[in-house]
Design a protein around this motif. Structure first.
Motif, PDB file in Angstrom:
ATOM      1  N   MET B   1      36.638  56.892  44.814  1.00  0.00           N
ATOM      2  CA  MET B   1      37.944  56.242  44.736  1.00  0.00           C
ATOM      3  C   MET B   1      37.814  54.755  44.445  1.00  0.00           C
ATOM      4  O   MET B   1      38.485  54.201  43.592  1.00  0.00           O
ATOM      5  N   LEU B   2      36.836  54.130  45.141  1.00  0.00           N
ATOM      6  CA  LEU B   2      36.656  52.688  44.923  1.00  0.00           C
ATOM      7  C   LEU B   2      36.261  52.391  43.487  1.00  0.00           C
ATOM      8  O   LEU B   2      36.663  51.365  42.920  1.00  0.00           O
ATOM      9  N   GLU B   3      35.481  53.311  42.889  1.00  0.00           N
ATOM     10  CA  GLU B   3      35.030  53.052  41.520  1.00  0.00           C
ATOM     11  C   GLU B   3      36.209  53.014  40.551  1.00  0.00           C
ATOM     12  O   GLU B   3      36.273  52.161  39.664  1.00  0.00           O
ATOM     13  N   GLY B   4      37.141  53.935  40.760  1.00  0.00           N
ATOM     14  CA  GLY B   4      38.326  53.942  39.908  1.00  0.00           C
ATOM     15  C   GLY B   4      39.155  52.684  40.098  1.00  0.00           C
ATOM     16  O   GLY B   4      39.631  52.079  39.130  1.00  0.00           O
ATOM     17  N   ILE B   5      39.336  52.280  41.349  1.00  0.00           N
ATOM     18  CA  ILE B   5      40.063  51.044  41.632  1.00  0.00           C
ATOM     19  C   ILE B   5      39.368  49.866  40.954  1.00  0.00           C
ATOM     20  O   ILE B   5      39.990  49.036  40.288  1.00  0.00           O
ATOM     21  N   ASP B   6      38.053  49.817  41.096  1.00  0.00           N
ATOM     22  CA  ASP B   6      37.267  48.707  40.550  1.00  0.00           C
ATOM     23  C   ASP B   6      37.494  48.558  39.040  1.00  0.00           C
ATOM     24  O   ASP B   6      37.788  47.460  38.547  1.00  0.00           O
ATOM     25  N   LEU B   7      37.376  49.667  38.315  1.00  0.00           N
ATOM     26  CA  LEU B   7      37.521  49.581  36.856  1.00  0.00           C
ATOM     27  C   LEU B   7      38.941  49.169  36.458  1.00  0.00           C
ATOM     28  O   LEU B   7      39.136  48.378  35.527  1.00  0.00           O
ATOM     29  N   GLN B   8      39.919  49.699  37.165  1.00  0.00           N
ATOM     30  CA  GLN B   8      41.307  49.331  36.844  1.00  0.00           C
ATOM     31  C   GLN B   8      41.593  47.857  37.146  1.00  0.00           C
ATOM     32  O   GLN B   8      42.313  47.190  36.391  1.00  0.00           O
ATOM     33  N   VAL B   9      41.014  47.364  38.245  1.00  0.00           N
ATOM     34  CA  VAL B   9      41.237  45.960  38.587  1.00  0.00           C
ATOM     35  C   VAL B   9      40.563  45.053  37.554  1.00  0.00           C
ATOM     36  O   VAL B   9      41.131  44.031  37.139  1.00  0.00           O
ATOM     37  N   GLN B  10      39.381  45.428  37.108  1.00  0.00           N
ATOM     38  CA  GLN B  10      38.720  44.612  36.066  1.00  0.00           C
ATOM     39  C   GLN B  10      39.582  44.533  34.805  1.00  0.00           C
ATOM     40  O   GLN B  10      39.766  43.463  34.231  1.00  0.00           O
ATOM     41  N   ARG B  11      40.106  45.677  34.390  1.00  0.00           N
ATOM     42  CA  ARG B  11      40.947  45.682  33.178  1.00  0.00           C
ATOM     43  C   ARG B  11      42.201  44.840  33.386  1.00  0.00           C
ATOM     44  O   ARG B  11      42.614  44.076  32.519  1.00  0.00           O
TER      45      ARG B  11
END
Lengths: 255, 255
Positions: B1-11
Motif C-alpha cells: 500500500m505504501l508503495e502505491g501511495i509513494d508513487l502517486q505522491v511523487q507524481r
C-alpha cells in the motif's frame, strides 16, 4: 581591437570551465594557504597558468595580476592593459560541494574598468560586459535590477564580518529582509547583478572585486568602500556592491 | 500500500512543482505574516490546497498538518497516517530570487517517520525515500555522506541564531570550515543529505523539520535537539541535522 579580445576571452573561459568541470570527479590535489579553510587546488593553479598563457596570446603586451602568482611578478600601477585573474573563486565550495564556484577576469585599460567576466562554473553561465556595452548573461542582456532599499533586500555579508561585527554589519543584517552567505564572491556578485541580492558586503582582494566591480558599475549599481579609504584596484578593500538605495542605507548604518 | 501511495505522491509533487514554476513570471500576490520578512504568497496557499486535496484522494482517512492551515484543524497526536506539508519552503527566496525554494512533505504512520519528499523546485530534483528503502535523488540512490567532523565541514546556521548567538552557535560557526546561509530549510536539508554541508542548525517548525528528518535518519545522519528538550514532531524545535561526528562536535560546543 577590444571586440576581438572580448570574443576570444569568452571562448577561452568556456574552454577552461569545461576542463574544470571534468575535474569534479576528484582528480585534483588540495593544499592549505593562510589557514585550514584557505585552500588551493591543483585546478586553481592549472587554470591560472592556462588563462595567463592564453591572455598573453590574445592580448600581447598585457600585464597580469593573478591570485596564485603565475602572472607578472609585480603589478603596482595600472598603465596599459592589466588583466586581473581569479582562476577558481570559492575553492572551499569547489572541494566540499562540487558546486557554487566560479572563474573571474577583468581588464583595466590605463586604470579604466573596461571588460569583465564571471563564469558560474557548474551552471555554465557566463556573465560578461563593460565598456558601455551593457552586461550579458550568455547572449541575454541583463536589465538593471530594481533600486530596492536595505529593508526590502536579501543581503550577503561574508561570515567573518558578521561573526566579528565589523563596521556594525550585524545591524545591517538585522535590518535587511534576510541574510545570505554563499561562500564565493563570484556567486554573490552574480546575485547582485541579477537582483537576487540587494547587496553584497565583503573584504575582497583585487581578483575577488575587480570583475564584479566592472559589471556592477556598468549596470549602474553602487560599488563603494565601507571603511572610507576609497577603493584601490590593486589591494584588499572592505566594500559593498549594491543597489543605489541599499548601498546608501548600508553606508548610513556603518558610519 | 505504501508503495502505491509513494508513487502517486511523487507524481503529484512533480505536477504541483511545474505549476509553481509557471508562476515565476510574477503572477501571484504576496502578504506578510508574523513580520515583514515572513511572507506568504497566493502560491503557498494554492499549493497547499492542491496538495491537501490530492493527499485525501491518494491516502483516504489520513490527517494533514500543513503550514497555511488548510489541513486538519487540530493535529495533536500522531495516530494513523499523518502528513506534514510545507507547500512552499523559502517563500522569501521565491519572491526575491525566483530560486532556492522547495516543496516538502512527510508521512508519519502511528508516530513512525515513514516517507518523505523534498523537491528542489527550480532544479526539478526530487529527494525522496524512507521506511528502510534508502534515499533517492530522482531515480538515483544517495550514498551516506562521509562522516566528517565540524572542523572539516561547511555548516548552515540560520541567521537569527548567529546574530543573537543562541546556544554559543557563533563558536560553532568559527570552528567550522565555513558558514553558509541559503534561507530555505529545503535547500539546507538537501545540502546535508548530499554531503555539501556537514551540518544544518535552525529553529524549525514541524513542516520545516519532518521531511528532512525522515530522509536524514534514513541515511544514518544525526537529527538532534540542541536545547535538550528532545524533538517533538508537532512543535518547533532547535535542532541540528548533521553527520554523526559534526553533530557530536556541535553538541559538545553548545552545552
Amino acid at each position: 581591437m577590444l571586440e576581438g579580445i572580448d570574443l576570444q576571452v569568452q571562448r577561452m573561459l568556456r574552454r577552461v570551465n569545461r576542463q574544470t568541470l571534468r575535474h569534479l570527479d576528484g582528480s585534483y590535489q588540495v593544499a592549505t594557504k593562510s589557514s585550514y579553510s584557505d585552500l588551493v587546488t591543483t585546478i586553481d593553479r592549472q587554470n591560472e597558468q592556462e588563462i595567463d598563457r592564453q591572455l598573453r596570446v590574445i592580448d600581447p603586451g598585457c600585464r597580469i595580476l593573478s591570485e596564485e602568482g603565475f602572472g607578472d611578478r609585480r603589478v603596482d600601477d595600472l598603465d596599459g592593459h592589466v588583466w586581473i585573474v581569479d582562476p577558481l573563486d570559492g575553492t572551499l565550495n569547489f572541494v566540499k560541494q562540487h558546486d557554487h564556484f566560479g572563474i573571474m577576469l577583468a581588464l583595466y585599460v590605463d586604470g579604466r574598468p573596461t571588460l569583465a567576466y564571471i563564469m558560474d562554473a557548474v551552471n555554465q553561465d557566463l556573465y560578461h560586459g563593460g565598456n558601455g556595452g551593457g552586461v550579458f548573461k550568455n547572449d541575454c542582456r541583463l536589465t538593471r535590477p530594481a533600486d530596492v532599499g536595505l529593508h526590502d533586500s536579501l543581503v550577503a555579508i561574508s561570515s567573518s564580518l558578521v561573526l566579528d561585527d565589523v563596521a556594525h554589519l550585524t545591524r545591517v543584517a538585522r535590518q535587511a529582509s534576510g541574510l545570505r552567505m554563499y561562500g564565493s564572491a563570484a556567486m554573490e556578485m552574480i546575485g547582485v547583478l541579477t537582483g537576487e541580492l540587494g547587496a553584497y558586503v565583503s573584504r575582497l582582494k583585487p581578483w575577488d572585486l575587480a570583475p564584479g566591480r566592472v559589471l556592477a558599475e556598468e549596470l549602474g549599481l553602487s560599488v563603494k568602500s565601507i571603511d572610507d579609504d576609497g577603493i584601490s584596484v590593486l589591494s584588499s578593500n572592505l566594500v559593498l556592491v549594491a543597489t543605489k538605495r541599499a548601498g546608501q542605507d548600508i553606508l548610513d548604518r556603518t558610519d
